[in-house]
Design an enzyme around this catalytic site. Structure first.
Site, mmCIF file in Angstrom:
data_model
loop_
_atom_site.group_PDB
_atom_site.id
_atom_site.type_symbol
_atom_site.label_atom_id
_atom_site.label_comp_id
_atom_site.label_asym_id
_atom_site.label_seq_id
_atom_site.Cartn_x
_atom_site.Cartn_y
_atom_site.Cartn_z
ATOM 1 C CG ASP A 63 0.141 -1.046 2.339
ATOM 2 O OD1 ASP A 63 0.946 -0.338 2.632
ATOM 3 O OD2 ASP A 63 -1.807 -0.561 3.384
ATOM 4 C CG ASP A 132 -8.932 -1.739 12.709
ATOM 5 O OD1 ASP A 132 -8.153 -2.831 12.268
ATOM 6 O OD2 ASP A 132 -8.799 -0.391 11.653
ATOM 7 C CG HIS A 134 -5.850 -2.219 9.036
ATOM 8 N ND1 HIS A 134 -6.147 -1.316 9.731
ATOM 9 C CD2 HIS A 134 -4.462 -2.506 9.047
ATOM 10 C CE1 HIS A 134 -4.808 -0.277 10.109
ATOM 11 N NE2 HIS A 134 -3.770 -1.560 9.500
ATOM 12 C CD GLU A 139 -8.403 1.421 8.149
ATOM 13 O OE1 GLU A 139 -8.840 0.078 8.518
ATOM 14 O OE2 GLU A 139 -8.407 1.686 8.781
HETATM 15 P P1 PGA Z 1 2.463 -1.171 12.666
HETATM 16 O O1 PGA Z 1 0.854 -1.550 11.644
HETATM 17 O O2 PGA Z 1 2.880 -2.851 12.096
HETATM 18 O O3 PGA Z 1 2.682 0.310 12.742
HETATM 19 O O4 PGA Z 1 1.204 -1.677 13.817
HETATM 20 C C1 PGA Z 1 0.169 -2.577 11.164
HETATM 21 C C2 PGA Z 1 -0.253 -2.875 10.278
HETATM 22 O O5 PGA Z 1 -1.867 -1.604 10.407
HETATM 23 O O6 PGA Z 1 -1.102 -2.993 8.907
#
Ligand code: PGA
Length: 256
Positions: A63, A132, A134, A139
């Site tokens: 992404d 959450d 994702h 999301e």
């Molecule tokens: P993070 O993000 O590694 O910064 O906790 C994980 C994600 O959003 O997939």
């Protein structure tokens, strides 16, 4: 699913690095799906120290933020070059990251999907998980059949990522992300999660029902999904003792 629980993020990342190292040993022209965020940092550091040959490797990142130039300090382009690519012998032409400045986003997304197919598909997809549930920037409520497309971030995700931008107001609302269906097409998934903030989402993804409200739960349908956790991220798993026993008692030929 294979659930691997380790005492620390360092120990978990070392296992993940061995899995990637083994793949590159067996298939020097492997196609890697890469992730950003704080979770894969230790893995990338480990991979750099392993001095693997990246000359024939192709990568596709999950992404990028819409509206950010590739040299923006918070862009995932910058993140990947600073934390991995500039330390290994990868060919720049083999690196693919969604373009945050592209004008025709739907056309770009169709091309990104096509490039993955032309490269032969992704051999191993690295994933973090949001608190959450994702994966990528898919999301909650994302279609579980989605392909690469534009998505709108939740306020929870914008707050989580605010530090890189110096405040939540600066975090873009829109991103381009591989879809859940794109991730499900990969040959192997390696999801890492560390820390107590991820424990609830991990338990729902691994032991809850498959639901678009926790997109990571679709990995229950992936044929080869490995979930590598530290103790803190594993605290809500009901079958944690079983997962530990399974890992500790694997036959030698199955060990990484
Ligand atoms: P993070 O993000 O590694 O910064 O906790 C994980 C994600 O959003 O997939």
């Amino acid at each position: 699913m294979e659930i691997i629980i380790q005492p620390t993020p360092e120990a978990a990342s070392a296992i993940a690095a061995r899995m990637v190292g083994r793949l590159l040993g067996e298939k020097p022209d492997a196609v890697l799906g890469l992730a950003t965020g704080s979770t894969p940092l230790l893995l990338y550091r480990e991979l750099v120290q392993m001095k693997l040959d990246w000359s024939c490797v192709t990568t596709f990142n999950l992404d990028e933020y819409v509206g950010l130039a590739s040299d923006h300090p918070a862009s995932y382009h910058r993140f990947m070059w600073e934390n991995l690519f500039r330390h290994v012998n990868i060919a720049e032409k083999n690196v693919h990251i969604p373009d945050g400045l592209v004008q025709d986003i739907p056309r770009f997304c169709r091309r990104y999907e096509m490039m993955i197919r032309v490269a032969g598909g992704i051999d191993i997809q690295l994933l973090g998980i949001g608190s959450d549930g994702h994966i990528g920037f898919n999301e909650p409520s994302s279609s579980l059949a989605s392909r690469t497309r534009i998505k709108t971030l939740t306020e929870q995700t914008r707050a989580h990522n605010a530090a890189a931008f110096g405040g939540r107001e600066q975090v873009p609302h829109h991103v381009i992300t591989m879809g859940v269906g794109t991730i499900m097409d990969t040959r192997q998934v390696l999801l890492m999660a560390f820390g107590p903030d991820k424990a609830r989402a991990v338990a729902e993804a691994v032991e809850g029902p498959i639901t678009a409200m926790n997109p990571a739960s679709i990995l229950q349908l992936h044929p080869v999904a490995k979930i590598v956790l530290d103790e803190a991220a594993a605290t809500h798993l009901r079958k944690a003792d079983y997962y530990r026993w399974v890992y500790d008692n694997k036959p030698n030929w199955q060990k990484v």
